[in-house]
Scaffold this motif. Structure first.
Motif, PDB file in Angstrom:
ATOM      1  N   THR A   1      -1.696   3.456  -3.788  1.00 19.29           N
ATOM      2  CA  THR A   1      -0.613   3.081  -4.529  1.00 19.29           C
ATOM      3  C   THR A   1      -0.420   1.448  -4.944  1.00 19.29           C
ATOM      4  O   THR A   1       0.514   1.266  -5.690  1.00 19.29           O
ATOM      5  CB  THR A   1       0.781   3.913  -4.068  1.00 19.29           C
ATOM      6  N   GLY A   2      -0.582   0.901  -4.512  1.00 17.39           N
ATOM      7  CA  GLY A   2      -1.165  -0.199  -5.268  1.00 17.39           C
ATOM      8  C   GLY A   2      -1.369  -0.931  -6.174  1.00 17.39           C
ATOM      9  O   GLY A   2      -1.825  -0.378  -6.728  1.00 17.39           O
ATOM     10  N   ALA A   3      -2.032  -2.265  -6.213  1.00 17.46           N
ATOM     11  CA  ALA A   3      -2.058  -3.149  -7.605  1.00 17.46           C
ATOM     12  C   ALA A   3      -3.437  -2.210  -8.664  1.00 17.46           C
ATOM     13  O   ALA A   3      -3.615  -2.005  -9.418  1.00 17.46           O
ATOM     14  CB  ALA A   3      -2.743  -4.526  -7.648  1.00 17.46           C
ATOM     15  N   MET A   4      -4.542  -1.934  -7.150  1.00 15.23           N
ATOM     16  CA  MET A   4      -5.322  -1.760  -7.562  1.00 15.23           C
ATOM     17  C   MET A   4      -6.125  -0.376  -7.995  1.00 15.23           C
ATOM     18  O   MET A   4      -6.256   0.694  -9.509  1.00 15.23           O
ATOM     19  CB  MET A   4      -6.934  -2.278  -6.749  1.00 15.23           C
TER      20      MET A   4
ATOM     21  N   ARG B   1       1.582   6.484   0.520  1.00 21.56           N
ATOM     22  CA  ARG B   1       2.695   7.046   1.548  1.00 21.56           C
ATOM     23  C   ARG B   1       3.865   6.819   0.314  1.00 21.56           C
ATOM     24  O   ARG B   1       4.969   7.594   0.605  1.00 21.56           O
ATOM     25  CB  ARG B   1       3.278   5.733   1.775  1.00 21.56           C
TER      26      ARG B   1
ATOM     27  N   VAL C   1      -6.978   0.969  -0.714  1.00 22.81           N
ATOM     28  CA  VAL C   1      -6.213   0.591  -0.432  1.00 22.81           C
ATOM     29  C   VAL C   1      -6.757  -0.952   0.785  1.00 22.81           C
ATOM     30  O   VAL C   1      -6.736  -1.256   0.648  1.00 22.81           O
ATOM     31  CB  VAL C   1      -6.010   1.262   0.925  1.00 22.81           C
ATOM     32  N   LYS C   2      -5.844  -1.532   1.246  1.00 20.46           N
ATOM     33  CA  LYS C   2      -5.847  -2.710   1.990  1.00 20.46           C
ATOM     34  C   LYS C   2      -6.067  -2.721   3.441  1.00 20.46           C
ATOM     35  O   LYS C   2      -5.818  -1.053   3.293  1.00 20.46           O
ATOM     36  CB  LYS C   2      -4.216  -3.751   2.074  1.00 20.46           C
TER      37      LYS C   2
ATOM     38  N   LEU D   1      -5.834   5.220   7.834  1.00 23.78           N
ATOM     39  CA  LEU D   1      -5.668   6.883   7.567  1.00 23.78           C
ATOM     40  C   LEU D   1      -6.237   7.242   6.238  1.00 23.78           C
ATOM     41  O   LEU D   1      -6.642   8.409   6.279  1.00 23.78           O
ATOM     42  CB  LEU D   1      -4.098   6.318   5.924  1.00 23.78           C
TER      43      LEU D   1
ATOM     44  N   MET E   1     -12.566  -2.102  -2.285  1.00 31.11           N
ATOM     45  CA  MET E   1     -12.048  -3.040  -1.326  1.00 31.11           C
ATOM     46  C   MET E   1     -12.716  -4.534  -1.032  1.00 31.11           C
ATOM     47  O   MET E   1     -13.662  -4.365  -0.925  1.00 31.11           O
ATOM     48  CB  MET E   1     -11.591  -2.191   0.228  1.00 31.11           C
ATOM     49  N   ASN E   2     -12.062  -5.724  -0.889  1.00 27.87           N
ATOM     50  CA  ASN E   2     -12.192  -6.448  -0.094  1.00 27.87           C
ATOM     51  C   ASN E   2     -12.881  -6.786   1.450  1.00 27.87           C
ATOM     52  O   ASN E   2     -11.919  -6.030   1.781  1.00 27.87           O
ATOM     53  CB  ASN E   2     -11.369  -7.588  -0.659  1.00 27.87           C
TER      54      ASN E   2
ATOM     55  N   ASP F   1     -12.224  -7.380 -11.349  1.00 28.90           N
ATOM     56  CA  ASP F   1     -10.873  -7.586 -11.934  1.00 28.90           C
ATOM     57  C   ASP F   1     -10.271  -7.821 -10.922  1.00 28.90           C
ATOM     58  O   ASP F   1     -10.140  -7.617 -10.075  1.00 28.90           O
ATOM     59  CB  ASP F   1     -10.675  -5.856 -11.839  1.00 28.90           C
ATOM     60  N   ALA F   2      -8.560  -8.629 -11.944  1.00 28.88           N
ATOM     61  CA  ALA F   2      -8.015  -8.782 -10.652  1.00 28.88           C
ATOM     62  C   ALA F   2      -6.555  -8.404 -11.343  1.00 28.88           C
ATOM     63  O   ALA F   2      -6.020  -7.835 -12.308  1.00 28.88           O
ATOM     64  CB  ALA F   2      -7.477 -10.594 -11.186  1.00 28.88           C
ATOM     65  N   VAL F   3      -5.360  -8.315 -10.597  1.00 28.42           N
ATOM     66  CA  VAL F   3      -4.389  -6.907 -10.797  1.00 28.42           C
ATOM     67  C   VAL F   3      -3.099  -7.710  -9.739  1.00 28.42           C
ATOM     68  O   VAL F   3      -3.681  -7.354  -8.317  1.00 28.42           O
ATOM     69  CB  VAL F   3      -4.273  -5.513 -10.620  1.00 28.42           C
TER      70      VAL F   3
ATOM     71  N   ARG G   1       5.079 -10.724   1.211  1.00 32.52           N
ATOM     72  CA  ARG G   1       5.437  -9.485   1.719  1.00 32.52           C
ATOM     73  C   ARG G   1       5.803  -9.376   3.058  1.00 32.52           C
ATOM     74  O   ARG G   1       6.118  -7.917   3.034  1.00 32.52           O
ATOM     75  CB  ARG G   1       4.885  -8.526   0.847  1.00 32.52           C
TER      76      ARG G   1
ATOM     77  N   ARG H   1       3.386  -8.460   5.174  1.00 33.81           N
ATOM     78  CA  ARG H   1       2.410  -7.404   5.359  1.00 33.81           C
ATOM     79  C   ARG H   1       1.621  -8.002   6.341  1.00 33.81           C
ATOM     80  O   ARG H   1       0.737  -9.188   5.904  1.00 33.81           O
ATOM     81  CB  ARG H   1       1.828  -6.408   4.479  1.00 33.81           C
TER      82      ARG H   1
ATOM     83  N   GLU I   1      -5.412  -9.230   5.418  1.00 29.08           N
ATOM     84  CA  GLU I   1      -7.208  -8.601   5.332  1.00 29.08           C
ATOM     85  C   GLU I   1      -8.065  -9.438   6.196  1.00 29.08           C
ATOM     86  O   GLU I   1      -9.251  -9.196   5.722  1.00 29.08           O
ATOM     87  CB  GLU I   1      -7.439  -7.953   4.245  1.00 29.08           C
TER      88      GLU I   1
HETATM   89  N1  LIG Z   1      -5.420  -7.042  -6.974  1.00 25.24           N
HETATM   90  C1  LIG Z   1      -6.854  -7.211  -6.902  1.00 25.24           C
HETATM   91  O1  LIG Z   1      -6.861  -8.050  -7.958  1.00 25.24           O
HETATM   92  C2  LIG Z   1      -7.540  -6.580  -6.359  1.00 25.24           C
HETATM   93  C3  LIG Z   1      -9.185  -7.278  -6.395  1.00 25.24           C
HETATM   94  C4  LIG Z   1     -10.337  -6.952  -5.888  1.00 25.24           C
HETATM   95  C5  LIG Z   1      -9.749  -6.487  -4.800  1.00 25.24           C
HETATM   96  N2  LIG Z   1      -9.521  -5.786  -3.927  1.00 25.24           N
HETATM   97  C6  LIG Z   1      -9.142  -5.076  -2.863  1.00 25.24           C
HETATM   98  O2  LIG Z   1      -8.401  -3.889  -3.550  1.00 25.24           O
HETATM   99  C7  LIG Z   1      -7.599  -3.580  -2.236  1.00 25.24           C
HETATM  100  C8  LIG Z   1      -6.304  -3.196  -2.582  1.00 25.24           C
HETATM  101  O3  LIG Z   1      -6.116  -4.412  -2.986  1.00 25.24           O
HETATM  102  P1  LIG Z   1      -3.940  -3.980  -4.042  1.00 25.24           P
HETATM  103  O4  LIG Z   1      -4.310  -4.912  -4.803  1.00 25.24           O
HETATM  104  O5  LIG Z   1      -4.844  -2.744  -4.376  1.00 25.24           O
HETATM  105  O6  LIG Z   1      -3.137  -3.957  -2.585  1.00 25.24           O
HETATM  106  P2  LIG Z   1      -1.751  -3.662  -2.970  1.00 25.24           P
HETATM  107  O7  LIG Z   1      -1.338  -4.175  -4.379  1.00 25.24           O
HETATM  108  O8  LIG Z   1      -1.489  -4.624  -1.694  1.00 25.24           O
HETATM  109  O9  LIG Z   1      -1.707  -2.174  -2.387  1.00 25.24           O
HETATM  110  C9  LIG Z   1      -1.984  -2.112  -1.134  1.00 25.24           C
HETATM  111  C10 LIG Z   1      -2.046  -0.828  -1.309  1.00 25.24           C
HETATM  112  O10 LIG Z   1      -3.091   0.017   0.618  1.00 25.24           O
HETATM  113  C11 LIG Z   1      -1.955   0.115   1.347  1.00 25.24           C
HETATM  114  N3  LIG Z   1      -1.188  -0.021   2.429  1.00 25.24           N
HETATM  115  C12 LIG Z   1      -1.325  -1.454   3.242  1.00 25.24           C
HETATM  116  N4  LIG Z   1      -0.950  -1.612   4.689  1.00 25.24           N
HETATM  117  C13 LIG Z   1      -0.476   0.036   4.688  1.00 25.24           C
HETATM  118  C14 LIG Z   1      -0.386   0.588   5.944  1.00 25.24           C
HETATM  119  N5  LIG Z   1      -0.214  -0.566   7.572  1.00 25.24           N
HETATM  120  N6  LIG Z   1      -0.318   1.805   5.847  1.00 25.24           N
HETATM  121  C15 LIG Z   1      -0.372   2.955   4.962  1.00 25.24           C
HETATM  122  N7  LIG Z   1      -1.009   2.335   3.971  1.00 25.24           N
HETATM  123  C16 LIG Z   1      -0.728   0.679   3.427  1.00 25.24           C
HETATM  124  C17 LIG Z   1      -0.372  -0.263   0.614  1.00 25.24           C
HETATM  125  O11 LIG Z   1       0.691   1.191   0.399  1.00 25.24           O
HETATM  126  P3  LIG Z   1       2.217   0.804   0.659  1.00 25.24           P
HETATM  127  O12 LIG Z   1       2.526   0.507  -0.417  1.00 25.24           O
HETATM  128  O13 LIG Z   1       2.831   1.910   1.198  1.00 25.24           O
HETATM  129  O14 LIG Z   1       2.481   0.101   1.431  1.00 25.24           O
HETATM  130  C18 LIG Z   1      -1.282  -0.029  -0.612  1.00 25.24           C
HETATM  131  O15 LIG Z   1      -0.631   1.900  -1.642  1.00 25.24           O
HETATM  132  C19 LIG Z   1      -7.500  -4.986  -1.295  1.00 25.24           C
HETATM  133  O16 LIG Z   1      -8.725  -4.618  -0.444  1.00 25.24           O
HETATM  134  C20 LIG Z   1      -8.238  -5.968  -1.844  1.00 25.24           C
HETATM  135  O17 LIG Z   1      -8.828  -6.755  -1.365  1.00 25.24           O
HETATM  136  C21 LIG Z   1      -8.120  -6.231  -4.802  1.00 25.24           C
END
Ligand SMILES: NC(=O)c1ccc[n+]([C@@H]2O[C@H](COP(=O)([O-])OP(=O)(O)OC[C@H]3O[C@@H](n4cnc5c(N)ncnc54)[C@H](OP(=O)(O)O)[C@@H]3O)[C@@H](O)[C@H]2O)c1
Length: 301
Positions: free
Chosen positions: A8-11, A29, A67-68, A74, A92-93, A117-119, A257, A259, A262
């Motif tokens: 439910t995060g950025a991506m 969650r 997800v991260k 889960l 995922m990264n 993509d970057a979010v 944050r 948290r 990775e």
């Molecule tokens: N953002 C980008 O630009 C980008 C680009 C390329 C690749 N990625 C990769 O894409 C993946 C997702 O990235 P994101 O940016 O969307 O991350 P994010 O915004 O931090 O969201 C992370 C997601 O993972 C869940 N999560 C993290 N730890 C958890 C835990 N211990 N238990 C349950 N849920 C957990 C979070 O749930 P809660 O919110 O409930 O904590 C949220 O739904 C990562 O592998 C990241 O490296 C991201």
């Protein structure tokens, strides 16, 4: 096509909006409305939501994992009795998705790709809602696998006008791109997180001198496993820092944050791979320990 997006995060927010015409279900969650902003566009999105405790892979045809890494237990539980018809896409990264998810999934069910993509996560002051901001629209590289749903997914991408940005390559070509991104992340993420600086600032401080040994250690490991990397990778890493100069790396955002990061699937993966070929990656080990030391002060969330 019944689509689930794990996370439910950025991506997850970005892909839920991108594939809104498929009525995706977000799994996580906490669900609810959020604002997605991209350039001047700003939309309030309210995808259907299922909590991890009630979501099950049998409800879906296609699942995008966004997800991260700390959420991987889960994700594994979600897929535990997955049928062979299911197609799974991970963007995922880090590395280790295959080891974590095969089995229960078969290799023909899992497309582990890479995206530029970057979010970033945000908060929308106007609506008071959680938000995500698209800072760059890049491309997604996916391995072409022999799963019957792949042609349907490709058609879906064409119908949505995304065919130009989602590219399907050989598994070997995508694995190489994943290694390039892994190494870039293994340098930029921990250094910016430790120094608490943006991607642009990191190249201008003394800690950046460690980037040389990080790159050399990773290069030796990749060479030992037969992975040919571009010769100008050092230039590419510096260039990426400049192109994303004002961005905070995702590891720095996780630290801010409070948290879990990775690091184990990024630098940790390089360390584990080094051991399989009787090499060591001492700089990666040192940075992994330092990041873990920071994490010990966080709640287990
Ligand atoms: N953002 C980008 O630009 C980008 C680009 C390329 C690749 N990625 C990769 O894409 C993946 C997702 O990235 P994101 O940016 O969307 O991350 P994010 O915004 O931090 O969201 C992370 C997601 O993972 C869940 N999560 C993290 N730890 C958890 C835990 N211990 N238990 C349950 N849920 C957990 C979070 O749930 P809660 O919110 O409930 O904590 C949220 O739904 C990562 O592998 C990241 O490296 C991201």
């Amino acid at each position: 096509m019944r689509l689930a997006i794990l996370g439910t995060g950025a991506m997850a927010r970005y892909y839920a909006k991108l594939f809104a015409s498929l009525n995706p279900v977000m799994v996580g969650r906490q669900g609810g409305s959020y604002v997605l902003s991209q350039d001047r566009d700003r939309s309030i999105v309210t995808p259907e939501f299922l909590h991890w405790t009630v979501a099950h892979s049998s409800l879906f045809d296609l699942v995008i994992v966004a997800v991260k890494w700390p959420a991987m237990p889960l994700v594994q539980s979600f897929f535990k009795d997955a049928g062979s018809d299911l197609l799974v896409i991970s963007l995922m990264n880090g590395m280790g998705q295959e080891e974590a998810l095969i089995p229960p999934l078969s290799p023909e069910q899992l497309m582990v790709g890479v995206t530029t993509d970057a979010v970033t996560l945000d908060h929308d002051d106007e609506s008071g809602l959680p938000a995500a901001r698209v800072t760059a629209v890049g491309h997604c590289l996916m391995p072409l696998i022999p799963h019957p749903l792949v042609p349907f997914w490709q058609q879906q991408l064409k119908d949505l006008g995304l065919w130009g940005s989602w590219k399907f390559l050989s598994a070997e070509a995508v694995r190489r791109e994943r290694w390039v991104k892994l190494i870039q992340n293994s340098i930029i993420n921990p250094l910016t997180a430790l120094a608490n600086v943006t991607n642009g600032e990191i190249t201008r401080i003394p800690l950046w001198t460690l980037s040389r040994s990080l790159l050399e250690e990773a290069r030796k490991v990749s060479h030992a496993i037969g992975m040919a990397l571009p010769s100008d990778l050092d230039f590419r890493v510096s260039q990426l820092c400049q192109m994303t100069a004002s961005n905070k790396s995702s590891m720095l955002q996780d630290i801010e944050r409070r948290r879990m990061t990775e690091i184990d699937s990024i630098n940790g993966y390089i360390i584990r791979t080094a051991r399989t070929v009787s090499l060591q990656a001492p700089t990666h080990e040192a940075l992994t320990q330092l990041i873990h030391a920071m994490e010990t002060h966080f709640d287990a969330s």
